[in-house]
Write a protein that holds these residues in place. Sequence first.
Motif, PDB file in Angstrom:
ATOM      1  N   UNK A 250       0.816  -1.216   0.000  1.00  0.00           N
ATOM      2  CA  UNK A 250       0.000   0.000   0.000  1.00  0.00           C
ATOM      3  C   UNK A 250       0.847   1.263   0.000  1.00  0.00           C
ATOM      4  N   UNK A 251       2.037   1.182   0.592  1.00  0.00           N
ATOM      5  CA  UNK A 251       2.904   2.354   0.718  1.00  0.00           C
ATOM      6  C   UNK A 251       4.346   1.865   0.805  1.00  0.00           C
ATOM      7  N   UNK A 252       5.261   2.681   0.305  1.00  0.00           N
ATOM      8  CA  UNK A 252       6.684   2.325   0.281  1.00  0.00           C
ATOM      9  C   UNK A 252       7.468   3.155   1.287  1.00  0.00           C
ATOM     10  N   UNK A 253       8.539   2.550   1.849  1.00  0.00           N
ATOM     11  CA  UNK A 253       9.511   3.256   2.687  1.00  0.00           C
ATOM     12  C   UNK A 253      10.892   2.986   2.111  1.00  0.00           C
ATOM     13  N   UNK A 254      11.680   4.061   1.903  1.00  0.00           N
ATOM     14  CA  UNK A 254      13.004   3.931   1.326  1.00  0.00           C
ATOM     15  C   UNK A 254      12.940   4.067  -0.188  1.00  0.00           C
ATOM     16  N   UNK A 255      14.126   3.939  -0.821  1.00  0.00           N
ATOM     17  CA  UNK A 255      15.451   3.685  -0.270  1.00  0.00           C
ATOM     18  C   UNK A 255      16.008   4.928   0.449  1.00  0.00           C
ATOM     19  N   UNK A 256      17.180   4.744   1.076  1.00  0.00           N
ATOM     20  CA  UNK A 256      17.748   5.818   1.885  1.00  0.00           C
ATOM     21  C   UNK A 256      18.598   6.794   1.070  1.00  0.00           C
ATOM     22  N   UNK A 257      19.289   6.329   0.038  1.00  0.00           N
ATOM     23  CA  UNK A 257      20.186   7.196  -0.724  1.00  0.00           C
ATOM     24  C   UNK A 257      19.414   7.922  -1.826  1.00  0.00           C
ATOM     25  N   UNK A 258      19.765   9.182  -2.052  1.00  0.00           N
ATOM     26  CA  UNK A 258      19.006  10.017  -2.978  1.00  0.00           C
ATOM     27  C   UNK A 258      18.894   9.451  -4.390  1.00  0.00           C
ATOM     28  N   UNK A 259      19.992   9.011  -5.034  1.00  0.00           N
ATOM     29  CA  UNK A 259      19.837   8.477  -6.401  1.00  0.00           C
ATOM     30  C   UNK A 259      18.864   7.305  -6.467  1.00  0.00           C
ATOM     31  N   UNK A 260      18.872   6.465  -5.443  1.00  0.00           N
ATOM     32  CA  UNK A 260      17.962   5.320  -5.417  1.00  0.00           C
ATOM     33  C   UNK A 260      16.529   5.777  -5.155  1.00  0.00           C
ATOM     34  N   UNK A 261      16.373   6.745  -4.252  1.00  0.00           N
ATOM     35  CA  UNK A 261      15.032   7.240  -3.921  1.00  0.00           C
ATOM     36  C   UNK A 261      14.414   7.994  -5.094  1.00  0.00           C
ATOM     37  N   UNK A 262      15.226   8.673  -5.868  1.00  0.00           N
ATOM     38  CA  UNK A 262      14.710   9.360  -7.060  1.00  0.00           C
ATOM     39  C   UNK A 262      14.127   8.336  -8.031  1.00  0.00           C
ATOM     40  N   UNK A 263      14.864   7.246  -8.251  1.00  0.00           N
ATOM     41  CA  UNK A 263      14.406   6.204  -9.182  1.00  0.00           C
ATOM     42  C   UNK A 263      13.174   5.485  -8.648  1.00  0.00           C
ATOM     43  N   UNK A 264      13.200   5.088  -7.381  1.00  0.00           N
ATOM     44  CA  UNK A 264      12.045   4.400  -6.797  1.00  0.00           C
ATOM     45  C   UNK A 264      10.844   5.338  -6.723  1.00  0.00           C
ATOM     46  N   UNK A 265      11.110   6.621  -6.445  1.00  0.00           N
ATOM     47  CA  UNK A 265      10.031   7.591  -6.376  1.00  0.00           C
ATOM     48  C   UNK A 265       9.324   7.777  -7.705  1.00  0.00           C
ATOM     49  N   UNK A 266      10.072   7.667  -8.804  1.00  0.00           N
ATOM     50  CA  UNK A 266       9.451   7.783 -10.123  1.00  0.00           C
ATOM     51  C   UNK A 266       8.468   6.639 -10.351  1.00  0.00           C
ATOM     52  N   UNK A 267       8.837   5.442  -9.908  1.00  0.00           N
ATOM     53  CA  UNK A 267       7.938   4.292 -10.033  1.00  0.00           C
ATOM     54  C   UNK A 267       6.707   4.489  -9.154  1.00  0.00           C
ATOM     55  N   UNK A 268       6.922   4.946  -7.918  1.00  0.00           N
ATOM     56  CA  UNK A 268       5.807   5.168  -7.002  1.00  0.00           C
ATOM     57  C   UNK A 268       4.851   6.232  -7.541  1.00  0.00           C
ATOM     58  N   UNK A 269       5.408   7.300  -8.079  1.00  0.00           N
ATOM     59  CA  UNK A 269       4.570   8.387  -8.618  1.00  0.00           C
ATOM     60  C   UNK A 269       3.730   7.890  -9.780  1.00  0.00           C
ATOM     61  N   UNK A 270       4.351   7.129 -10.688  1.00  0.00           N
ATOM     62  CA  UNK A 270       3.616   6.615 -11.842  1.00  0.00           C
ATOM     63  C   UNK A 270       2.538   5.622 -11.425  1.00  0.00           C
ATOM     64  N   UNK A 271       2.789   4.907 -10.327  1.00  0.00           N
ATOM     65  CA  UNK A 271       1.830   3.905  -9.851  1.00  0.00           C
ATOM     66  C   UNK A 271       0.824   4.477  -8.862  1.00  0.00           C
ATOM     67  N   UNK A 272       0.997   5.752  -8.504  1.00  0.00           N
ATOM     68  CA  UNK A 272       0.127   6.419  -7.536  1.00  0.00           C
ATOM     69  C   UNK A 272       0.132   5.701  -6.187  1.00  0.00           C
ATOM     70  N   UNK A 273       1.352   5.351  -5.763  1.00  0.00           N
ATOM     71  CA  UNK A 273       1.576   4.714  -4.465  1.00  0.00           C
ATOM     72  C   UNK A 273       2.446   5.646  -3.623  1.00  0.00           C
ATOM     73  N   UNK A 274       2.032   6.010  -2.417  1.00  0.00           N
ATOM     74  CA  UNK A 274       2.847   6.901  -1.585  1.00  0.00           C
ATOM     75  C   UNK A 274       4.195   6.279  -1.236  1.00  0.00           C
ATOM     76  N   UNK A 275       5.217   7.122  -1.165  1.00  0.00           N
ATOM     77  CA  UNK A 275       6.559   6.685  -0.792  1.00  0.00           C
ATOM     78  C   UNK A 275       7.140   7.692   0.199  1.00  0.00           C
ATOM     79  N   UNK A 276       7.698   7.191   1.289  1.00  0.00           N
ATOM     80  CA  UNK A 276       8.414   8.017   2.262  1.00  0.00           C
ATOM     81  C   UNK A 276       9.893   7.659   2.171  1.00  0.00           C
TER      82      UNK A 276
END
Length: 383
Positions: free
Chosen positions: A102-128
């Motif tokens: 339902x929701x994602x936590x991480x990753x901790x490093x910025x380059x990884x979080x940018x990439x994972x965040x793009x997937x979360x945004x496209x999937x409309x899943x919240x990410x912290x």
Amino acid sequence: MTLARLLCAMMVASLLASCASPPPPPVLRIGLIGVFEGPARNASGMPARLAARMAIDELNATGGALIDGVSHRLILIERETANRPDAAAAAARALINLDSIDVLVGPQFSPLAIAAGAVAEASQVPLVAPMASSPQVTAERSYVMRLTFLDADQGDVLARYAFDSLGLRRTAALFDAASEYSRGVVERYGRTFTARGGRMAGVATYNGDDVGDQGMQIRRLMQEAPDAVLLPNFSVRDSSQVRLFRAAGFRGPFLGSDAWDAIALRGRQDIDGSIIVGNWDGRSDREGVRTFRDRWNRRYLGERPRATGAATYDAIRLIARAAERARVRSGMALATALRTGAPFDGAFASYRFDSSGDPIRGAMLLQMTGDSLLFRATLSPQR
């Protein structure tokens, strides 16, 4: 009994059995992305994993999350990622598409979080993203938020403390030319420091992929007689750079960013007097820190609590709070509740939220002395 009656009786029995079995309890599925192997394991991945499990267990012990009047048990689903953006994106896709989180936590490093965040945004899943500090993590995104301060904000608080509290007037800087993180810290530091009346006596760069030292750049900077040297680089680089500066005769303080691993560097005499920016001081007597520290030490005997753990612990608790407030487990309503919640006194920091995805919070200035880190001040960035 005829065959038809037998079949009818079996169907009735099956229906009665299904009615007698209670439905499974509703759950809130939280996906954790972490680097659990390699150099980042001890400082990043494992503290995040241990803290997430602790937060989940504590919340479930008190009834889980009450979402729209119904108690939901929290379930943690972990996916390991290599320290590469493409691997982080793949982990996020697997958690969303295969594990139905339902929701994602991480990753901790910025380059990884940018990439994972793009997937979360496209999937409309919240990410912290607990520790990712690049502005690109949340820029133009509605489903992603962070808990740390922005990269460049460190430059602002370092410059203000250097000028106002340390009385420094001439600063040199050495940073990795390819690192957006390091460049942002230096640029913000320079603007704030010079606006106050200080002078950037010299700024030099190096190639992070070059295994050689930066002796030539350091000798050039030393000719400008700086009062202090800003090194917003990761500890493996700062460690060798500090030695070279000391060998060249520099006796002033170093200024470091949150990329410094203070635990790994402690006890180094050539580091004494350095001022670094900290997201977290685990020795603080603030209630949120003290509670986390006590619970961690009872559960994980002999395991040192780290900033990554405190931030991940807060992320889980904020998700549960936001789900209760939004009365949903996921989607835009949950993302909005995460980004606009009431002030929160957490283990990692005391936060306020303004819907931007970037919390309003202070940064700590710590002085490295012998085997200790001495708290000096908490400053909020001026934006």
